[in-house]
Design an enzyme around this catalytic site. Structure first.
Site, mmCIF file in Angstrom:
data_model
loop_
_atom_site.group_PDB
_atom_site.id
_atom_site.type_symbol
_atom_site.label_atom_id
_atom_site.label_comp_id
_atom_site.label_asym_id
_atom_site.label_seq_id
_atom_site.Cartn_x
_atom_site.Cartn_y
_atom_site.Cartn_z
ATOM 1 N N HIS A 204 0.842 -1.202 0.000
ATOM 2 C CA HIS A 204 0.000 0.000 0.000
ATOM 3 C C HIS A 204 0.874 1.247 0.000
ATOM 4 O O HIS A 204 1.486 1.593 1.004
ATOM 5 C CB HIS A 204 -0.900 -0.016 1.229
ATOM 6 N N TYR A 209 -1.149 7.303 3.379
ATOM 7 C CA TYR A 209 -0.586 6.487 4.437
ATOM 8 C C TYR A 209 0.945 6.574 4.359
ATOM 9 O O TYR A 209 1.490 7.365 3.600
ATOM 10 C CB TYR A 209 -1.147 5.073 4.363
ATOM 11 N N ARG A 366 -17.025 -1.264 -3.828
ATOM 12 C CA ARG A 366 -18.407 -1.207 -3.356
ATOM 13 C C ARG A 366 -19.370 -2.093 -4.140
ATOM 14 O O ARG A 366 -20.297 -2.667 -3.546
ATOM 15 C CB ARG A 366 -18.893 0.249 -3.349
#
Length: 405
Positions: A204, A209, A366
């Site tokens: 990631h 982040y 989603r």
């Protein structure tokens, strides 16, 4: 045991009925991993873990996608250290006892010819947050203090002491030793991935982040070898890739997710120099470097690193990033694969992305939460007949399973 499972998405009868198999439903081999189709369940945090352990919720959640026919399931952002979690509800892989619950998911998913990957992560300055599905928490972005009586917070570390916003903690600037410890933690987590039987690892490097914050000039003000120039800012990511590759051997597929564009411009009020932070040209340059270090797939998203980002989510809004990176790879005759993600919610759009050569895989988030059997739904949209979990074959009278021909 689940019993016998078809090795592809198609029965002989299905192949006779279908004139041409859409790319979306064709296999793809990446190193030693052969996917039965181009459907990928994108990593989506569920915030349902305790002390990083995978539990019954995760088992039911992820294996539903395997039964639903997905080619690859990528498990949510999983902390390589406790303080690398976004929230106290995030999964982790920093100790061997966390392997068993993960392996249970992997083994069962393999029964349905689904491959399973994981997104290894460190949240950096966006760590120690409240679980977002609790009342009022989703948009608060309020850091839980490390000394909070609940025990649900911890100290937050980052590239530089720059908070993401006014209500989040000022991160502790990481020392060289801190950085080296994190790199080693990614390596140790990769070893646990092998023990869990995983097929695929994604590092990631997106959404603000830890790795993402090192990449950008708006969040990385370091003056040592991990800051300043482009080469300095990408150094942490490259060293993480090298560390993971030292144990996750070359025949195993490795991916990196990035924010292809930080989505900040001079007009947005950014005063740092350069004004635009990380952008698509940086991502194109990074793609060529990552390929040299044996990365197989680049997974471009956007934003997440700056509170002043200007993003207008519309259908397929990330596809231009995938396309630009893919075109640059073609121009230099590279082999790096590229995925597409971001408000892709129907079969026609998914197939058109693949047909145009903008991407090699479709990551869907989603839509899979709304329907774990999304490949069946998309097959109906494309007038395609497919096989799926044999235990559910008696439902084949449903119009969802037959072409309209």
């Amino acid at each position: 045991m689940t019993g016998s499972v078809p090795k592809s998405n198609y029965s002989d009868a299905a192949e006779e009925e279908n004139n041409k198999i859409p790319i979306l439903f064709t296999p793809l081999k990446i190193k030693n991993m052969e996917l039965k189709n181009r459907f990928v369940v994108s990593p989506m945090c569920q915030y349902s873990s305790k002390d990083g352990y995978f539990n019954d919720f995760h088992f039911g959640h992820y294996t539903s996608f395997a039964k639903g026919g997905s080619g690859l399931i990528v498990i949510e952002a999983t902390g390589v250290v406790p303080e690398g979690r976004i929230t106290y509800g995030c999964t982790g892989l920093w100790k061997d006892s966390q392997i068993e619950g993960l392996k249970r998911i992997v083994d069962f998913s393999h029964e349905f010819e689904a491959k399973v990957g994981i997104q290894l992560a460190h949240a950096g300055r966006k760590a120690s947050n409240e679980v977002p599905y609790l009342d009022g928490a989703r948009n608060s972005h309020l850091t839980i203090p490390f000394d909070h009586p609940s025990g649900n917070g911890w100290k937050v570390y980052g590239a530089s002491p720059i908070p993401w916003n006014e209500v989040m903690a000022v991160p502790i600037e990481m020392t060289i030793q801190d950085i080296e410890n994190v790199i080693e933690s990614f390596k140790s987590a990769a070893v646990r991935c092998i023990k869990a039987g995983l097929d695929f690892i994604e590092i990631h490097g997106a959404h603000g982040y830890l790795i993402s914050s090192f990449l950008s000039t708006t969040s990385n003000k370091r003056t040592d070898s991990y800051g300043g120039s482009f080469e300095g800012r990408v150094k942490l990511l490259i060293e993480v890739v090298k560390a993971v590759r030292s144990v996750w051997t070359t025949e195993k597929p490795l991916a990196v997710r990035i924010s292809a564009d930080e989505c900040v411009r001079e007009a947005d009020g950014i005063t740092e120099s350069p004004l635009n932070g990380w952008g698509i040209n940086d991502s194109i340059k990074l793609a060529s470097i990552l390929e040299q270090y044996d990365v197989d797939l680049l997974d471009p998203s956007s934003g997440g690193n700056n509170k002043l980002q200007n993003i207008k989510p519309v259908p397929l809004y990330h596809v231009p990033y995938s396309s630009a990176i893919k075109n640059s790879i073609k121009e230099r005759s590279g082999k790096l694969l590229v995925s597409a993600v971001g408000l892709i919610d129907n079969a026609e759009n998914s197939e058109s992305i693949l047909q145009s050569g903008s991407a090699d895989l479709i990551f869907l988030g989603r839509p899979f939460l709304r329907n774990p059997f999304l490949p069946v739904e998309f097959a109906k949209q494309l007038n395609l007949k497919i096989d799926y979990a044999p235990q559910y074959q008696h439902a084949r009278n449903s119009s969802l399973l037959y072409s309209s021909k």
